[in-house]
Design a protein around this motif. Structure first.
Motif, PDB file in Angstrom:
ATOM      1  N   ALA A   1      10.769  -1.320  -4.241  1.00 17.18           N
ATOM      2  CA  ALA A   1      10.276  -0.081  -3.230  1.00 17.18           C
ATOM      3  C   ALA A   1       9.368  -0.756  -2.227  1.00 17.18           C
ATOM      4  O   ALA A   1       9.750  -0.463  -0.878  1.00 17.18           O
ATOM      5  N   ALA A   2       8.637  -1.664  -2.187  1.00 20.05           N
ATOM      6  CA  ALA A   2       7.800  -2.351  -1.288  1.00 20.05           C
ATOM      7  C   ALA A   2       8.909  -3.058  -0.388  1.00 20.05           C
ATOM      8  O   ALA A   2       8.655  -3.356   0.921  1.00 20.05           O
TER       9      ALA A   2
ATOM     10  N   PRO B   1       8.160   9.689  -8.750  1.00 16.64           N
ATOM     11  CA  PRO B   1       7.150   9.215  -9.762  1.00 16.64           C
ATOM     12  C   PRO B   1       8.014   7.904 -10.381  1.00 16.64           C
ATOM     13  O   PRO B   1       7.293   6.887 -10.904  1.00 16.64           O
ATOM     14  N   ALA B   2       9.362   7.867 -10.375  1.00 15.04           N
ATOM     15  CA  ALA B   2       9.791   6.738 -11.006  1.00 15.04           C
ATOM     16  C   ALA B   2       9.521   5.220 -10.398  1.00 15.04           C
ATOM     17  O   ALA B   2       9.677   4.117 -11.122  1.00 15.04           O
ATOM     18  N   VAL B   3       9.312   5.217  -9.020  1.00 13.05           N
ATOM     19  CA  VAL B   3       8.759   4.095  -8.375  1.00 13.05           C
ATOM     20  C   VAL B   3       7.602   3.511  -8.957  1.00 13.05           C
ATOM     21  O   VAL B   3       7.571   2.395  -8.893  1.00 13.05           O
ATOM     22  N   GLY B   4       6.729   4.267  -9.563  1.00 11.99           N
ATOM     23  CA  GLY B   4       5.366   3.729 -10.074  1.00 11.99           C
ATOM     24  C   GLY B   4       5.337   3.393 -11.518  1.00 11.99           C
ATOM     25  O   GLY B   4       4.551   2.894 -12.165  1.00 11.99           O
ATOM     26  N   GLU B   5       6.674   3.363 -12.179  1.00 11.85           N
ATOM     27  CA  GLU B   5       6.889   3.142 -13.719  1.00 11.85           C
ATOM     28  C   GLU B   5       6.652   1.910 -14.075  1.00 11.85           C
ATOM     29  O   GLU B   5       6.461   1.449 -15.111  1.00 11.85           O
ATOM     30  N   HIS B   6       7.160   0.982 -13.114  1.00  8.15           N
ATOM     31  CA  HIS B   6       7.335  -0.540 -13.510  1.00  8.15           C
ATOM     32  C   HIS B   6       7.273  -1.293 -12.334  1.00  8.15           C
ATOM     33  O   HIS B   6       7.338  -1.250 -11.244  1.00  8.15           O
TER      34      HIS B   6
ATOM     35  N   ALA C   1       0.860  -1.184   0.207  1.00  9.12           N
ATOM     36  CA  ALA C   1      -0.010  -0.156  -0.043  1.00  9.12           C
ATOM     37  C   ALA C   1       0.908   1.268   0.152  1.00  9.12           C
ATOM     38  O   ALA C   1       0.361   2.376  -0.713  1.00  9.12           O
ATOM     39  N   SER C   2       1.910   1.273   0.492  1.00  8.60           N
ATOM     40  CA  SER C   2       2.936   2.351   0.646  1.00  8.60           C
ATOM     41  C   SER C   2       3.503   2.950  -0.614  1.00  8.60           C
ATOM     42  O   SER C   2       3.898   3.867  -0.804  1.00  8.60           O
ATOM     43  N   VAL C   3       3.435   1.759  -1.409  1.00 10.82           N
ATOM     44  CA  VAL C   3       4.029   2.233  -2.871  1.00 10.82           C
ATOM     45  C   VAL C   3       3.451   3.079  -3.600  1.00 10.82           C
ATOM     46  O   VAL C   3       3.837   4.283  -4.354  1.00 10.82           O
ATOM     47  N   GLY C   4       1.953   3.226  -3.663  1.00 10.46           N
ATOM     48  CA  GLY C   4       1.354   4.466  -4.088  1.00 10.46           C
ATOM     49  C   GLY C   4       1.614   5.532  -3.571  1.00 10.46           C
ATOM     50  O   GLY C   4       1.806   6.565  -4.278  1.00 10.46           O
ATOM     51  N   TYR C   5       1.784   5.802  -2.148  1.00 12.53           N
ATOM     52  CA  TYR C   5       2.278   7.139  -1.782  1.00 12.53           C
ATOM     53  C   TYR C   5       3.670   7.432  -2.267  1.00 12.53           C
ATOM     54  O   TYR C   5       4.136   8.647  -2.472  1.00 12.53           O
ATOM     55  N   LEU C   6       4.538   6.491  -2.288  1.00 14.00           N
ATOM     56  CA  LEU C   6       5.921   6.883  -2.599  1.00 14.00           C
ATOM     57  C   LEU C   6       5.981   7.157  -4.147  1.00 14.00           C
ATOM     58  O   LEU C   6       6.736   8.129  -4.384  1.00 14.00           O
TER      59      LEU C   6
END
Length: 471
Positions: A155-156, A143-148, A133-138
């Motif tokens: 990150a998780a 922004p690079a965290v959510g690219e792949h 769940a924390s990945v969405g906030y990170l």
């Protein structure tokens, strides 16, 4: 289907657990191990109760109208009753292990094992869910965290291992991280909860009851969403062996931490209701961000809330990682968990921490590789039931102690008060079980009973060891 065979004589009454030695203080000269004082114990409770869910709660209950605040109030009373019961139990048994210790003392090894097993399983599965769940906030902050999906997975994993490293460094650092994380997470929450009252607009509240349900139905429905907001009230009790003067401080920390978390929940939700128009709040994905933007203008609220959410989750993971190791540690000392879980360094059960973070990491990797969110969500749903099992058994243990006349002699008035509190906490725990839903209870019972095989093996090993020692 019941058996007609008579039980063995020794099974006709709950097996009484042997008296445990008072918790030992950390060895002199170990600068990495330190007992928690009252402020750190309070932060442990608040930090574990207030996770990441608070940042979405106002939008989750907004469809029911402001009647959901009444559900919050009812739940708060139940949580405080549960906290008071844990405080009384900690005075009776001030050892590390919390619910496991109380249940075993009342009902014997098997019930104690079920409490320990269900609590341990809840902890590591919930840790994985919290990290995911924390990945969405990170991703809001980076922004690079959510690219792949692999960057999200890494990150998780980092979010899980950083608190684990803090735990492995020693209880001294666990306490320090918990205090800092609790303070940092409370700053933006209190900014909205208290500061938002000065910008409060009653016109934004919307209807008192926004659904066609009866008032009782609306309260119950909104309560089902809020029920698990108070999971973690037992945090100080589980770590009683690491708390200074546990007979006094565990109960105080449990009650103060629960009241503190409840205050943040209630004021925060009320402020968001008055800051964000009801029609917008129902569809909001970031209600606290919208509230901050209303208070100060601009669009920086999302970044502030994302940062606070990440800190909040790291703090919760820091505390839950410790708790996930404490319960199997206590059970291992009694021969009900593998002996490796008994190993302690710097005041921390190191094997329990490592096993917990490895299992949670494996579940996290599975979540990102299998691509089946349904399976992961199903596991998380199961933990909403298993988390309540130790509560239910602990409150039953307190009722057993009171009814059987065990413990110190007290005035009748205090005995009646304790009985009323225990009865209220038992009813609250049953409500938590009912709020889990049919699917969660069904699957949770299957997972719980799978642990019976583990108990059978550990109990047999314990019996053989006792026979060998007798020879």
């Amino acid at each position: 289907m019941t058996s007609t065979a008579a039980p063995p004589a020794e099974a006709t009454a709950p097996a009484q657990a042997p008296a445990q030695a008072p918790p030992q203080a950390p060895r002199q000269g170990d600068r990495h191990a330190r007992r928690f004082g009252l402020p750190v114990a309070v932060c442990l409770v608040m930090g574990n109760v207030i996770g990441g869910g608070i940042f979405l709660l106002p939008a989750s209950v907004a469809p029911f109208g402001t009647i959901s605040l009444l559900a919050f109030a009812v739940l708060t009373l139940g949580a405080i009753a549960l906290a008071l019961v844990f405080g009384r139990l900690a005075q009776r048994h001030p050892q590390t292990g919390g619910p496991y210790v109380y249940v075993r003392a009342a009902f014997g090894d098997f019930a104690g094992f079920l409490a320990a097993y269900s609590y341990w399983m809840t902890a590591w599965v919930s840790n994985a869910a919290l990290a995911v769940a924390s990945v969405g906030y990170l991703a809001v902050l980076f922004p690079a965290v959510g690219e792949h999906r692999w960057t999200m997975c890494l990150a998780a994993l980092a979010v899980q291992w950083l608190p684990a490293l803090s735990n492995l460094a020693g209880t001294r650092y666990v306490g320090a991280v918990q205090v800092v994380a609790t303070v940092l997470k409370l700053v933006p929450l209190l900014l909205v909860a208290v500061g938002g009252l000065f910008f409060f607009d009653p016109a934004n509240l919307g209807p008192f009851q926004a659904t066609g349900q009866s008032p009782v139905g609306a309260v119950s429905a909104s309560a089902a969403i809020l029920l698990f907001s108070y999971i973690g009230v037992e945090s100080a009790a589980v770590s009683a062996g690491e708390v200074r003067d546990p007979a006094r401080n565990v109960g105080r920390a449990t009650v103060l931490g629960t009241i503190g978390a409840a205050t943040v929940y209630l004021l925060g939700t009320l402020s968001v209701f008055g800051l964000v128009a009801h029609d917008e709040l129902v569809t909001s994905q970031a209600p606290f961000s919208d509230a901050v933007n209303t208070m100060f203008g601009g669009s920086w609220g999302g970044t502030l809330v994302a940062g606070a959410a990440v800190v909040s989750m790291l703090g919760a993971l820091n505390g839950w990682t410790l708790l996930s190791a404490q319960t199997p540690y206590a059970a291992a000392k009694d021969g009900l968990f593998p002996k490796a879980f008994e190993k302690k360094q710097r005041g921390v059960p190191v094997v329990g921490v490592v096993v917990t973070v490895v299992l949670a990491s494996a579940l996290t990797v599975y979540n990102y590789t299998a691509g089946s969110a349904a399976v992961f969500e199903s596991l998380v749903l199961i933990t909403t039931f298993t988390a309540t099992v130790p509560y239910l058994l602990s409150t039953a243990a307190q009722l057993y102690f009171l009814a059987s006349g065990q413990g110190e002699r007290v005035r009748r008035g205090r005995l009646v008060r304790d009985a009323v509190l225990a009865g209220t906490a038992f009813a609250f725990s049953m409500w938590l079980v009912a709020g889990s839903g049919y699917a969660a209870v069904y699957q949770g019972v299957l997972f719980l009973f799978a642990g019976v095989l583990v108990y059978a093996l550990m109990a047999a090993r314990k019996r053989r060891a006792a026979g060998t020692a007798a020879e």
